[in-house]
Structures are given as C-alpha cells and as structure tokens.
Design a protein around this motif. Structure first.
Motif, PDB file in Angstrom:
ATOM      1  N   SER A  14      27.743  69.382   5.598  1.00 27.23           N
ATOM      2  CA  SER A  14      26.787  70.219   6.322  1.00 27.23           C
ATOM      3  C   SER A  14      25.416  70.067   5.668  1.00 27.23           C
ATOM      4  CB  SER A  14      27.253  71.684   6.328  1.00 27.23           C
ATOM      5  OG  SER A  14      27.648  72.088   5.035  1.00 27.23           O
ATOM      6  N   SER A  15      24.404  70.702   6.283  1.00 28.36           N
ATOM      7  CA  SER A  15      23.039  70.589   5.773  1.00 28.36           C
ATOM      8  C   SER A  15      22.717  71.769   4.869  1.00 28.36           C
ATOM      9  CB  SER A  15      22.044  70.589   6.933  1.00 28.36           C
ATOM     10  OG  SER A  15      22.213  69.436   7.719  1.00 28.36           O
ATOM     11  N   PRO A  16      21.859  71.547   3.859  1.00 33.97           N
ATOM     12  CA  PRO A  16      21.458  72.680   3.011  1.00 33.97           C
ATOM     13  C   PRO A  16      20.943  73.849   3.848  1.00 33.97           C
ATOM     14  CG  PRO A  16      20.586  70.620   2.128  1.00 33.97           C
ATOM     15  CD  PRO A  16      21.227  70.287   3.433  1.00 33.97           C
ATOM     16  N   GLU A  17      20.233  73.528   4.935  1.00 32.56           N
ATOM     17  CA  GLU A  17      19.662  74.578   5.786  1.00 32.56           C
ATOM     18  C   GLU A  17      20.742  75.418   6.468  1.00 32.56           C
ATOM     19  OE1 GLU A  17      17.000  71.411   4.967  1.00 32.56           O
ATOM     20  OE2 GLU A  17      18.849  71.246   6.104  1.00 32.56           O
ATOM     21  N   GLY A  68      23.170  76.794   5.027  1.00 31.90           N
ATOM     22  CA  GLY A  68      23.614  77.849   4.109  1.00 31.90           C
ATOM     23  C   GLY A  68      25.113  77.798   3.891  1.00 31.90           C
ATOM     24  N   THR A  69      25.720  78.965   3.684  1.00 28.57           N
ATOM     25  CA  THR A  69      27.160  79.004   3.464  1.00 28.57           C
ATOM     26  C   THR A  69      27.836  79.709   4.647  1.00 28.57           C
ATOM     27  OG1 THR A  69      26.905  81.031   2.191  1.00 28.57           O
ATOM     28  CG2 THR A  69      27.021  78.964   0.962  1.00 28.57           C
ATOM     29  N   PRO A  70      29.101  79.400   4.938  1.00 30.34           N
ATOM     30  CA  PRO A  70      29.907  78.425   4.214  1.00 30.34           C
ATOM     31  C   PRO A  70      29.362  77.011   4.428  1.00 30.34           C
ATOM     32  CG  PRO A  70      31.031  79.087   6.214  1.00 30.34           C
ATOM     33  CD  PRO A  70      29.826  79.971   6.093  1.00 30.34           C
ATOM     34  N   PHE A  71      29.612  76.158   3.430  1.00 28.32           N
ATOM     35  CA  PHE A  71      29.279  74.748   3.583  1.00 28.32           C
ATOM     36  C   PHE A  71      30.560  73.984   3.895  1.00 28.32           C
ATOM     37  CE2 PHE A  71      30.181  75.270  -0.921  1.00 28.32           C
ATOM     38  CZ  PHE A  71      30.950  74.156  -1.235  1.00 28.32           C
ATOM     39  N   GLU A  72      30.389  72.741   4.337  1.00 29.20           N
ATOM     40  CA  GLU A  72      31.532  71.985   4.870  1.00 29.20           C
ATOM     41  C   GLU A  72      31.812  70.743   4.030  1.00 29.20           C
ATOM     42  OE1 GLU A  72      30.816  70.822   8.922  1.00 29.20           O
ATOM     43  OE2 GLU A  72      32.618  69.562   9.035  1.00 29.20           O
ATOM     44  N   ILE A  73      33.073  70.471   3.786  1.00 30.78           N
ATOM     45  CA  ILE A  73      33.482  69.145   3.300  1.00 30.78           C
ATOM     46  C   ILE A  73      34.443  68.553   4.328  1.00 30.78           C
ATOM     47  CG2 ILE A  73      33.127  69.626   0.841  1.00 30.78           C
ATOM     48  CD1 ILE A  73      36.215  69.880   0.617  1.00 30.78           C
ATOM     49  N   CYS A  74      34.463  67.241   4.391  1.00 30.30           N
ATOM     50  CA  CYS A  74      35.230  66.548   5.423  1.00 30.30           C
ATOM     51  C   CYS A  74      35.982  65.396   4.743  1.00 30.30           C
ATOM     52  CB  CYS A  74      34.214  66.057   6.442  1.00 30.30           C
ATOM     53  SG  CYS A  74      34.857  64.872   7.560  1.00 30.30           S
ATOM     54  N   ARG A 100      25.466  62.431   7.738  1.00 32.81           N
ATOM     55  CA  ARG A 100      25.175  63.456   8.764  1.00 32.81           C
ATOM     56  C   ARG A 100      24.001  64.360   8.359  1.00 32.81           C
ATOM     57  NH1 ARG A 100      28.573  68.850   9.725  1.00 32.81           N
ATOM     58  NH2 ARG A 100      27.856  69.436  11.801  1.00 32.81           N
ATOM     59  N   PRO A 101      24.043  64.989   7.158  1.00 31.74           N
ATOM     60  CA  PRO A 101      22.883  65.824   6.803  1.00 31.74           C
ATOM     61  C   PRO A 101      21.615  65.006   6.545  1.00 31.74           C
ATOM     62  CG  PRO A 101      24.499  65.782   5.007  1.00 31.74           C
ATOM     63  CD  PRO A 101      25.139  65.119   6.192  1.00 31.74           C
ATOM     64  N   MET A 102      21.773  63.737   6.137  1.00 32.19           N
ATOM     65  CA  MET A 102      20.580  62.887   5.954  1.00 32.19           C
ATOM     66  C   MET A 102      19.880  62.634   7.299  1.00 32.19           C
ATOM     67  SD  MET A 102      21.734  59.880   3.367  1.00 32.19           S
ATOM     68  CE  MET A 102      22.125  60.140   1.650  1.00 32.19           C
ATOM     69  N   VAL A 103      20.673  62.318   8.325  1.00 34.91           N
ATOM     70  CA  VAL A 103      20.094  62.070   9.653  1.00 34.91           C
ATOM     71  C   VAL A 103      19.375  63.323  10.144  1.00 34.91           C
ATOM     72  CG1 VAL A 103      20.680  61.690  12.092  1.00 34.91           C
ATOM     73  CG2 VAL A 103      21.712  60.253  10.317  1.00 34.91           C
TER      74      VAL A 103
END
Ligand SMILES: Cc1cc2nc3c(=O)[nH]c(=O)nc-3n(C[C@H](O)[C@H](O)[C@H](O)COP(=O)(O)OP(=O)(O)OC[C@H]3O[C@@H](n4cnc5c(N)ncnc54)[C@H](O)[C@@H]3O)c2cc1C
Length: 250
Positions: free
Chosen positions: A74-77, A79-85, A139-142
């Motif tokens: 996920s993107s820093p923007e 927030g939480t929860p954040f995602e791992i895949c 994904r978050p870089m794009v």
C-alpha cells in the motif's frame, strides 16, 4: 536486493530498529496461492517510509526465529492498516507461515527499510517492470509518480504466468483512464513465472533497446531470481545510465 541494499542489509538493519507489533485486521485472497494481509500496528506509530520499502517480519520456524522481508504494497498516504502481498513458494516455510496467520493474530516486524524506493518521479520517462507479487513495491511507486507534477510518460510492464496473477488490474486500468501519461501493459500466460519474466525482457528489448536511441529513461525492476539481473544488465549494457536502472531481486 538492490544496488544500495545488499542481501545482508535487512538482517543488519533489523538489529538496530525497534520491534513493532501489528494485528491482522483483514485478509484478501487475490488467487488460490496469492494473499494480502492488512496490518494495524498495536501500539507504536508506523515509522515514516517511502513507496517501495519493506518490513522484516519475525517468523517462528522450527524453534528458531527467522526474518523474512515483505514489501509494503500500500502507499504511505493510505496510513494504517498497511498491506503486504505474498504468494506460496514451493517448500517455502516463511510464506507458509504467513498463509497460516488468521484475523486477529499479531506479528512482529522491524522497519520499514530499503533503498529500492521512489520519493518522487524522476524528471524523465519512467518504466516500471514487474512479475506477479513483485508488483508490491511497484504499486505504491506508480501511485507516487502519478501524484507528482511531472507529465513524462510512465509505463508499467506487468507480466505473470496466468491472468489471476496480474494483481490490482482494475486499479491500474483505472489509473490509465485518469492519467493520459500512464500506460498499463499487462501480459499473462505461459508455463511459469520464469517464462513470464523472459517475455518481459523480450518486450523491454523491443521497446526500449531496439526501439530507438533514447537513453534518458529511468527504470524500476522487481522480480524473483536472476532474470531481474539479466534485465538490469540488458538495459545498462544498452547505454542506460547505471543509476537510472533501479532494481530489486527477491
Ligand atoms: C527486499 C525484499 C522484499 C520482498 N518482498 C516480498 C513481498 O512483498 N512478497 C513476497 O511474496 N515475497 C517477498 N520477498 C521474498 C520473501 O522475503 C521470501 O523470500 C519468500 O516469501 C520466500 O520465503 P520462504 O521462507 O517461504 O522460502 P525460502 O525457503 O526462504 O525460499 C527462498 C527461495 O524462494 C524464492 N522466492 C522469493 N520470493 C519468492 C516469491 N514471491 N515467489 C516464488 N519464489 C520466491 C527465492 O528466490 C529463493 O530461491 C521479498 C524479498 C526481498 C529480498
């Protein structure tokens, strides 16, 4: 791994960072062998991080604690929860442990860490190339690159062995309709992930090596195994600047 983050770095850095506990608050299955966990830190705030960074998760295996890096998808923007895949790996005990986590379980990690990160889009055409779950840092870089002021072309070349392994497809298609500068090029098919990466290399050669003499582009590459290095070497060998070809090998 990446140029600035050799394989030993996660373990070394993990010793100097505080441990954070997080609870599994959501589970999403992308495919029968590919899953996202959504993690909410239980006490400490999530440290600041950049798109592309990973956390080092403590995994109990056979009486020992091992550490495995997993990228924040996920993107820093967000927030939480954040995602791992992540996906199942043949004989992979770390991935199997993650698949066994249930809603409400807590995990421990250090980080985020990593030099394969994008704070803002380069002032040049930018190409992202990934296979399967290695879309996690991309994904978050794009998203970050598209949020910037530059209007340079951004292409995501994304391959997998089957259509179900092209993750976040609807999101990337939506971004392509919203941003004229963004080109989403998915390709699925073939016997396995390695064959999918070979296809990505062939496509990159056709478009950005044989296609023209422009060598001003920047690349961000991610994937499993030595094909990532093959692609890196192809691009650098074709005349792209070393520092313009960023990569992370899992
Ligand atoms: C910086 C970094 C970030 C990472 N982020 C992610 C992530 O977001 N999601 C994720 O699924 N994995 C990620 N990985 C890989 C992950 O850390 C583990 O290596 C993977 O889950 C296998 O661990 P294991 O203990 O199950 O298998 P092990 O027994 O440790 O097997 C390791 C073998 O699996 C290969 N491998 C690594 N990752 C994969 C994969 N995804 N699919 C197939 N083979 C693989 C390795 O090249 C190696 O040959 C990342 C690795 C690095 C270095």
């Amino acid at each position: 791994m990446s140029d600035a983050a050799p394989p030993s770095r996660p373990a070394a850095a993990a010793r100097t960072r505080p441990t954070i506990r997080a609870r599994v608050v959501r589970i999403f299955d992308h495919a029968d062998d590919t899953r996202s966990l959504f993690l909410a830190p239980t006490a400490a705030a999530m440290p600041r991080y950049l798109p592309g960074m990973f956390i080092s998760i403590a995994i109990a295996l056979g009486g020992e604690t091992r550490v495995r890096p997993y990228t924040i998808a996920s993107s820093p923007e967000d927030g939480t929860p954040f995602e791992i895949c992540f996906n199942r790996v043949p004989g992979g005990a770390g991935a199997a442990w993650l698949f066994a986590r249930a809603l409400g379980d807590e995990i421990e990690f250090t980080g985020p860490f990593g030099a394969f990160a994008l704070e803002r889009a380069p002032a040049a055409e930018t190409i992202f190339i990934a296979e399967g779950t290695a879309i996690a840092p991309i994904r978050p870089m794009v998203r970050r690159a598209l949020a910037g002021a530059h209007r340079n072309a951004i292409t995501l070349l994304y391959g997998a062995d089957r259509a179900a392994h092209i993750l976040y497809r609807a999101e990337f298609e939506q971004l392509a309709t919203e941003h004229a500068q963004f080109h989403f090029v998915p390709s699925a098919g073939g016997p396995d992930a390695d064959a999918a990466y070979v296809r990505l290399i062939d496509e990159a050669r056709r478009r950005w090596v044989a296609g023209d003499a422009d060598r001003s582009r920047h690349f961000y590459l991610c994937g499993v195994g030595p094909r990532v290095l093959e692609l890196r070497d192809l691009l650098r060998g074709a005349g792209y600047e070393r520092r313009a070809v960023h990569y992370e090998q899992w």
